[in-house]
Design a protein around this motif. Structure first.
Motif, short mmCIF file in Angstrom:
data_model
loop_
_atom_site.label_atom_id
_atom_site.label_comp_id
_atom_site.label_asym_id
_atom_site.label_seq_id
_atom_site.Cartn_x
_atom_site.Cartn_y
_atom_site.Cartn_z
N ARG A 1 3.62 -1.81 -5.82
CA ARG A 1 2.76 -0.70 -5.37
C ARG A 1 1.64 -1.25 -4.48
O ARG A 1 0.46 -0.92 -4.63
CB ARG A 1 2.14 0.04 -6.55
CG ARG A 1 3.08 1.01 -7.27
CD ARG A 1 4.12 0.34 -8.11
NE ARG A 1 4.83 1.28 -8.97
CZ ARG A 1 5.86 0.94 -9.73
NH1 ARG A 1 6.30 -0.31 -9.76
NH2 ARG A 1 6.47 1.84 -10.47
N GLN A 2 2.00 -2.11 -3.53
CA GLN A 2 1.00 -2.82 -2.73
C GLN A 2 0.04 -1.87 -2.02
O GLN A 2 -1.16 -2.13 -1.96
CB GLN A 2 1.69 -3.72 -1.69
CG GLN A 2 2.49 -4.86 -2.28
CD GLN A 2 3.97 -4.51 -2.38
OE1 GLN A 2 4.33 -3.43 -2.83
NE2 GLN A 2 4.81 -5.44 -1.97
N SER A 3 0.55 -0.80 -1.45
CA SER A 3 -0.29 0.09 -0.65
C SER A 3 -1.30 0.86 -1.48
O SER A 3 -2.30 1.36 -0.95
CB SER A 3 0.59 1.09 0.11
OG SER A 3 1.32 1.91 -0.78
N ALA A 4 -1.08 0.95 -2.79
CA ALA A 4 -1.97 1.71 -3.65
C ALA A 4 -2.91 0.83 -4.46
O ALA A 4 -3.77 1.35 -5.18
CB ALA A 4 -1.17 2.59 -4.60
N PHE B 1 -0.01 -4.25 -7.55
CA PHE B 1 0.43 -4.99 -6.37
C PHE B 1 1.74 -5.73 -6.66
O PHE B 1 2.70 -5.64 -5.89
CB PHE B 1 -0.65 -5.98 -5.94
CG PHE B 1 -0.34 -6.68 -4.64
CD1 PHE B 1 -0.85 -6.18 -3.45
CD2 PHE B 1 0.45 -7.81 -4.60
CE1 PHE B 1 -0.56 -6.81 -2.24
CE2 PHE B 1 0.75 -8.45 -3.41
CZ PHE B 1 0.24 -7.94 -2.22
N HIS C 1 3.65 -6.91 2.37
CA HIS C 1 3.39 -5.47 2.42
C HIS C 1 4.61 -4.68 2.87
O HIS C 1 4.82 -3.55 2.42
CB HIS C 1 2.21 -5.17 3.33
CG HIS C 1 0.88 -5.43 2.70
ND1 HIS C 1 0.39 -4.68 1.66
CD2 HIS C 1 -0.06 -6.37 2.94
CE1 HIS C 1 -0.80 -5.12 1.30
NE2 HIS C 1 -1.10 -6.16 2.06
N GLU C 2 5.40 -5.26 3.74
CA GLU C 2 6.52 -4.52 4.31
C GLU C 2 7.77 -4.57 3.42
O GLU C 2 8.56 -3.63 3.41
CB GLU C 2 6.87 -5.10 5.68
CG GLU C 2 5.79 -4.86 6.74
CD GLU C 2 6.05 -5.64 8.02
OE1 GLU C 2 7.11 -6.32 8.08
OE2 GLU C 2 5.21 -5.58 8.92
#
Length: 211
Positions: free
Chosen positions: A185-188, A181, A204-205
């Motif tokens: 690599r927040q989305s993963a 995070f 996140h964006e």
């Protein structure tokens, strides 16, 4: 006796070899060939790798990356496996552990989690503690540009303040997931995120996290 950095190095090399040179990664715009070249440049061209922190050296890094991505993919894999040159500071175990444990773990997950069928690795508590110990020292560096206050918390309650400010977003997860995070690599990352909704959306964006 194998070290965490050495283990993660070999895992990364095996994974890159198995995936081939054209597989996707979590590093935007990079294939596995690009990622392999990055790892080699970082260890063998410190004059160019310094651009990761000193933006004025970016042209030198771009040239080195171009040179190494043009090499045969199998050669890149072998250079990763065999490690840095003989007189590199990375040859010293304490420096290797401090500099490469997180580096190789994150890049291994960059390859693994880019696949649609990826499953979480089961990491032993000793390795999780080792990741946390190293991450605590760099949390403020990787979170220095966060658009909100950012607190990273392990399930047992241990915390690291990555960025001071308000509103505060608290991210909870195992050290391995918090690392992903915080390194962009927040989305993963398998984490729980609590706080102001707009602040969470900004985290996140945006691309402010990481080095």
């Amino acid at each position: 006796m194998s070290t965490f950095a050495k283990r993660e190095r070999l895992l990364l090399a095996d994974l890159l070899e198995a995936e081939g040179p054209d597989a996707p990664t979590l590093c935007e715009g990079w294939t596995t060939r690009d990622l392999a070249a990055h790892v080699v440049v970082r260890e063998r061209r410190p004059d160019a790798a310094a651009a990761l922190l000193i933006k004025q050296l970016a042209p030198r890094l771009d040239k080195a990356m171009e040179e190494f991505t043009a090499k045969p993919y199998e050669e890149l894999i072998q250079l990763i496996r065999t490690g840095p040159p003989r007189f590199s500071p990375f040859q010293l175990k304490p420096i290797d552990e401090a500099s490469n444990t997180i580096e190789f773990y994150v890049h291994t997950e960059d390859v693994r989690r880019a696949r649609p069928d990826w499953t979480p690795r089961e990491l032993d508590p000793v390795f999780q503690d080792a990741l946390w110990s190293r991450f605590e020292r760099s949390a403020r560096l990787v979170g220095r540009s966060a658009p909100t206050g950012l607190v990273l918390r392990r399930p047992d309650g241990q915390t690291a303040i990555a960025h001071k400010g308000t509103p505060v977003v608290t991210v909870t997860g195992e050290p391995s997931e918090l690392l992903l995070f915080a390194y962009g690599r927040q989305s993963a990352a398998d984490v729980e995120v609590d706080g102001d909704k707009e602040a969470i959306a900004k985290l996140h964006e945006g691309k402010q996290l990481g080095i």
